[in-house]
Design a protein around this motif. Structure first.
Motif, PDB file in Angstrom:
ATOM      1  N   VAL A 186       3.176  45.710  63.018  1.00 57.42           N
ATOM      2  CA  VAL A 186       4.108  44.613  63.293  1.00 57.42           C
ATOM      3  C   VAL A 186       3.345  43.299  63.441  1.00 57.42           C
ATOM      4  CG1 VAL A 186       5.722  43.673  64.997  1.00 57.42           C
ATOM      5  CG2 VAL A 186       5.885  46.072  64.318  1.00 57.42           C
ATOM      6  N   ALA A 187       2.246  43.349  64.194  1.00 58.30           N
ATOM      7  CA  ALA A 187       1.445  42.137  64.391  1.00 58.30           C
ATOM      8  C   ALA A 187       0.844  41.652  63.076  1.00 58.30           C
ATOM      9  CB  ALA A 187       0.342  42.405  65.414  1.00 58.30           C
ATOM     10  N   TYR A 188       0.335  42.581  62.255  1.00 55.76           N
ATOM     11  CA  TYR A 188      -0.216  42.189  60.954  1.00 55.76           C
ATOM     12  C   TYR A 188       0.829  41.451  60.123  1.00 55.76           C
ATOM     13  CZ  TYR A 188      -4.205  45.371  61.718  1.00 55.76           C
ATOM     14  OH  TYR A 188      -5.321  46.004  62.199  1.00 55.76           O
ATOM     15  N   SER A 189       2.016  42.048  60.022  1.00 50.99           N
ATOM     16  CA  SER A 189       3.065  41.449  59.197  1.00 50.99           C
ATOM     17  C   SER A 189       3.488  40.090  59.745  1.00 50.99           C
ATOM     18  CB  SER A 189       4.278  42.388  59.124  1.00 50.99           C
ATOM     19  OG  SER A 189       3.932  43.602  58.495  1.00 50.99           O
ATOM     20  N   TYR A 190       3.577  40.011  61.066  1.00 51.98           N
ATOM     21  CA  TYR A 190       3.975  38.736  61.673  1.00 51.98           C
ATOM     22  C   TYR A 190       2.909  37.668  61.425  1.00 51.98           C
ATOM     23  CZ  TYR A 190       5.196  35.305  65.244  1.00 51.98           C
ATOM     24  OH  TYR A 190       5.517  34.140  65.901  1.00 51.98           O
ATOM     25  N   ILE A 191       1.657  38.041  61.564  1.00 52.47           N
ATOM     26  CA  ILE A 191       0.563  37.092  61.319  1.00 52.47           C
ATOM     27  C   ILE A 191       0.558  36.646  59.854  1.00 52.47           C
ATOM     28  CG2 ILE A 191      -1.958  36.888  61.191  1.00 52.47           C
ATOM     29  CD1 ILE A 191      -2.046  38.690  63.707  1.00 52.47           C
ATOM     30  N   GLU A 192       0.844  37.571  58.953  1.00 54.28           N
ATOM     31  CA  GLU A 192       0.923  37.205  57.535  1.00 54.28           C
ATOM     32  C   GLU A 192       2.024  36.174  57.305  1.00 54.28           C
ATOM     33  OE1 GLU A 192       1.480  40.761  55.313  1.00 54.28           O
ATOM     34  OE2 GLU A 192      -0.648  41.290  55.301  1.00 54.28           O
ATOM     35  N   VAL A 193       3.173  36.387  57.933  1.00 53.94           N
ATOM     36  CA  VAL A 193       4.275  35.433  57.789  1.00 53.94           C
ATOM     37  C   VAL A 193       3.850  34.052  58.265  1.00 53.94           C
ATOM     38  CG1 VAL A 193       6.581  34.824  58.610  1.00 53.94           C
ATOM     39  CG2 VAL A 193       6.089  37.173  57.925  1.00 53.94           C
ATOM     40  N   ARG A 194       3.250  33.999  59.453  1.00 56.02           N
ATOM     41  CA  ARG A 194       2.830  32.709  59.998  1.00 56.02           C
ATOM     42  C   ARG A 194       1.709  32.087  59.180  1.00 56.02           C
ATOM     43  NH1 ARG A 194       7.435  31.872  62.192  1.00 56.02           N
ATOM     44  NH2 ARG A 194       7.755  32.659  64.306  1.00 56.02           N
ATOM     45  N   THR A 195       0.844  32.912  58.617  1.00 56.96           N
ATOM     46  CA  THR A 195      -0.248  32.391  57.789  1.00 56.96           C
ATOM     47  C   THR A 195       0.293  31.777  56.514  1.00 56.96           C
ATOM     48  OG1 THR A 195      -1.773  34.067  58.654  1.00 56.96           O
ATOM     49  CG2 THR A 195      -2.391  32.975  56.604  1.00 56.96           C
ATOM     50  N   TYR A 196       1.245  32.455  55.870  1.00 54.08           N
ATOM     51  CA  TYR A 196       1.842  31.886  54.663  1.00 54.08           C
ATOM     52  C   TYR A 196       2.590  30.607  54.975  1.00 54.08           C
ATOM     53  CZ  TYR A 196       0.642  36.037  51.960  1.00 54.08           C
ATOM     54  OH  TYR A 196      -0.043  37.017  51.307  1.00 54.08           O
ATOM     55  N   GLU A 197       3.235  30.560  56.128  1.00 58.91           N
ATOM     56  CA  GLU A 197       3.925  29.325  56.522  1.00 58.91           C
ATOM     57  C   GLU A 197       2.938  28.177  56.691  1.00 58.91           C
ATOM     58  OE1 GLU A 197       7.662  31.368  58.971  1.00 58.91           O
ATOM     59  OE2 GLU A 197       5.961  30.489  60.050  1.00 58.91           O
ATOM     60  N   GLU A 198       1.793  28.475  57.296  1.00 59.17           N
ATOM     61  CA  GLU A 198       0.772  27.452  57.474  1.00 59.17           C
ATOM     62  C   GLU A 198       0.217  26.989  56.122  1.00 59.17           C
ATOM     63  OE1 GLU A 198      -1.973  24.845  59.323  1.00 59.17           O
ATOM     64  OE2 GLU A 198      -0.096  25.779  59.982  1.00 59.17           O
ATOM     65  N   ARG A 199       0.009  27.920  55.218  1.00 62.74           N
ATOM     66  CA  ARG A 199      -0.502  27.565  53.896  1.00 62.74           C
ATOM     67  C   ARG A 199       0.524  26.750  53.111  1.00 62.74           C
ATOM     68  NH1 ARG A 199      -2.755  32.903  51.113  1.00 62.74           N
ATOM     69  NH2 ARG A 199      -3.429  31.349  49.557  1.00 62.74           N
ATOM     70  N   ILE A 200       1.803  27.100  53.271  1.00 62.92           N
ATOM     71  CA  ILE A 200       2.863  26.324  52.613  1.00 62.92           C
ATOM     72  C   ILE A 200       2.912  24.912  53.178  1.00 62.92           C
ATOM     73  CG2 ILE A 200       5.364  26.119  52.347  1.00 62.92           C
ATOM     74  CD1 ILE A 200       5.446  29.198  52.232  1.00 62.92           C
ATOM     75  N   ARG A 201       2.752  24.808  54.487  1.00 59.85           N
ATOM     76  CA  ARG A 201       2.770  23.479  55.120  1.00 59.85           C
ATOM     77  C   ARG A 201       1.604  22.628  54.632  1.00 59.85           C
ATOM     78  NH1 ARG A 201       0.636  20.690  59.229  1.00 59.85           N
ATOM     79  NH2 ARG A 201      -0.814  22.379  59.751  1.00 59.85           N
ATOM     80  N   GLN A 202       0.416  23.237  54.552  1.00 58.81           N
ATOM     81  CA  GLN A 202      -0.749  22.501  54.055  1.00 58.81           C
ATOM     82  C   GLN A 202      -0.552  22.094  52.599  1.00 58.81           C
ATOM     83  OE1 GLN A 202      -3.115  21.448  55.853  1.00 58.81           O
ATOM     84  NE2 GLN A 202      -3.472  22.827  57.581  1.00 58.81           N
ATOM     85  N   ALA A 203      -0.010  23.014  51.802  1.00 56.65           N
ATOM     86  CA  ALA A 203       0.230  22.703  50.396  1.00 56.65           C
ATOM     87  C   ALA A 203       1.240  21.566  50.247  1.00 56.65           C
ATOM     88  CB  ALA A 203       0.720  23.950  49.661  1.00 56.65           C
ATOM     89  N   SER A 204       2.283  21.576  51.075  1.00 55.60           N
ATOM     90  CA  SER A 204       3.306  20.528  51.003  1.00 55.60           C
ATOM     91  C   SER A 204       2.714  19.161  51.336  1.00 55.60           C
ATOM     92  CB  SER A 204       4.461  20.853  51.958  1.00 55.60           C
ATOM     93  OG  SER A 204       5.080  22.069  51.591  1.00 55.60           O
ATOM     94  N   ASN A 205       1.827  19.131  52.335  1.00 57.05           N
ATOM     95  CA  ASN A 205       1.174  17.859  52.677  1.00 57.05           C
ATOM     96  C   ASN A 205       0.312  17.356  51.532  1.00 57.05           C
ATOM     97  OD1 ASN A 205       2.345  17.824  55.221  1.00 57.05           O
ATOM     98  ND2 ASN A 205       0.604  18.853  56.199  1.00 57.05           N
TER      99      ASN A 205
END
Length: 486
Positions: A186-205
């Motif tokens: 559960v923690a792995y999957s949740y961390i993956e979700v948050r990591t992709y969100e962070e990468r999307i945010r960086q890409a958007s900037n």
């Protein structure tokens, strides 16, 4: 009836006295070997250490996920323990094993069967014509009880109970191991979700900054200060960056679907589980990981292997018991009559009781071969336990190394991001002043894009490495009270 009842009671009392006397006299006569836990030599300390935040002092890892200070993660862990199908299956296996333990213990107690029957028969009139007794009708009513008690003279039943108890405890540890694995997944999957969100945010900037660069090149081209090639290169760079975002979103959706499945929900409902964006979670500092010797108590897979060794050791005695005679006390008490009116009269009663024994004096070596098989299986269980210990230490050392080196890597990546940010600012200023060509701007924008994306990925890897560490230490093994009904 009174006279017969006294005989019956006397028989029961005599049988019980014989059984108790025999059992008391053979308490020390038990086949097999008494189990002693393996003497395991563990390392004194961990080879790899994270001196600034992970220490060797004891610290509770029972609820290790709370160390990430993320309420959403805490909620997801709580939901998974109640809804995950694997956990439900493991819990039912615990209940099954506990009932099996009760069945094994019943082997020390007598068994009593109560029954009754009615029989009506008519004899053929032509069966005995000469005697004149043909054609008679018969009716018979009967009821009573049959009791038997196998005396565990040599301890075979007691060894079976010992094995059953250890097996039930091993299955309880398997349940805990399921929880450990589930919480980590559960923690792995949740961390993956948050990591992709962070990468999307960086890409958007970065996409926003690259759009500014496109506008800048168009303005300079219109003013005749730059060639159209600059505009084309800027647009190409922007398009490539935009194409990267859908890939990240697809991977995020995949992790969300996995998270929903872990929580016993249909894929597609994961979005509602992580509505509040918190960024990539990271555990708090000063987390104790304990010493290597703690693994023997904390990791459920090691405890399970030890209990399986104990269960298998007891089976040697169960098999050895077949080399010796089996003693039992049996008794029958019944009332039989042709009429129900006098079924329970003393004259309708009958009984039998007495000891019996059975001894397999010849089996062509089958029993002794089976004993040697159980001894071999016990050695296998010991080696399995030792392997579990070795793998446990390996898991911790590997997780420590992963976290240690990933933290250093992230530190360097953060420095690279700072330098890349400064470079982009400088090179754009120089481009506006005509001091450098647009290729320098392209290189700087690509560098900062890659640096920020890699740094975000590294933060996710580091967070997951801490999860692996807590998992390898056996954190999160508490069993709900409903599961244990000893």
């Amino acid at each position: 009836m009174n006279s017969l009842s006294r005989f019956q009671l006397a028989g029961i009392a005599a049988s019980a006295a014989i059984g108790i006397t025999l059992l008391n006299s053979c308490n020390t006569m038990i086949v097999g070997r008494n189990y002693q836990g393996p003497d395991t030599i563990m390392p004194d300390t961990w080879h790899q250490s994270l001196s600034s935040d992970l220490r060797s002092h004891s610290s509770s890892l029972q609820n290790w996920w709370t160390k990430f200070n993320d309420p959403t993660l805490n909620k997801l862990i709580a939901l998974s323990s109640q809804a995950n199908p694997d956990v439900k299956i493991a819990l039912e296996r615990v209940i099954e094993a506990q009932e099996g333990r009760t069945i094994s213990r019943s082997g020390l107690a007598p068994t009593v069967d109560v029954g009754g029957a009615y029989n009506s028969a008519s004899q053929s009139e032509n069966s005995s014509p000469a005697s004149g007794i043909g054609g008679q009708n018969y009716k018979n009513w009967s009821t009573g009880a049959t009791a038997s008690w196998e005396l565990d003279f040599f301890g075979g039943v007691r060894r079976a109970i010992e094995s059953s108890d250890a097996t039930a405890e091993a299955i309880e540890e398997a349940y805990r191991d399921t929880l450990v694995t589930l919480y980590a997944e559960v923690a792995y999957s949740y961390i993956e979700v948050r990591t992709y969100e962070e990468r999307i945010r960086q890409a958007s900037n970065n996409i926003k900054n690259q759009q500014d660069s496109v506008e800048l090149t168009r303005e300079r081209f219109t003013a005749g200060l730059s060639p159209e090639l600059d505009v084309s290169q800027a647009e190409t760079n922007l398009a490539n960056s935009k194409a990267f975002v859908p890939q990240l979103r697809a991977e995020r959706a995949k992790s969300l679907n996995r998270l929903a499945t872990l929580l016993g929900q249909y894929a597609g409902k994961g979005e509602t589980l992580v509505k509040n964006t918190k960024g990539i979670p990271m555990p708090s500092s000063k987390t104790g990981i304990g010493l290597p010797t703690n693994l023997l108590r904390s990791r459920p897979d090691i405890r399970r292997a030890e209990r399986e060794l104990a269960a298998q050791t007891a089976l040697i005695g169960v098999t050895e018991a077949d080399l010796y005679p089996r003693f039992a006390l049996t008794g029958d008490f019944a009332f039989t009559s042709a009429n129900t009116s006098n079924l329970f009269d003393g004259a309708s009663g009958g009984y039998s009781f007495g000891p019996a024994f059975k001894w397999n004096v010849f089996s062509a070596g089958r029993i002794r071969s089976q004993v040697r098989i159980e001894e071999s299986r016990t050695k296998q269980a010991l080696y399995t336990y030792e392997q579990a210990v070795l793998r446990g230490v390996e898991d911790v050392e590997t997780s420590l190394s992963s976290a240690f080196y990933e933290r250093d890597r992230l530190s360097s990546l953060n420095d690279a991001v700072k330098s890349a940010t400064k470079t982009v600012t400088l090179v754009k200023t120089n481009y506006k002043e005509g001091l450098v060509d647009f290729q320098n701007v392209l290189d700087a924008e690509r560098t900062i894009f890659n640096s920020q994306d890699t740094a975000a990925s590294s933060r996710g890897v580091l967070s997951a490495a801490y999860v692996s560490l807590f998992k390898s230490l056996g954190g999160g093994t508490e069993m709900p009270a409903v599961a244990i009904q000893k």
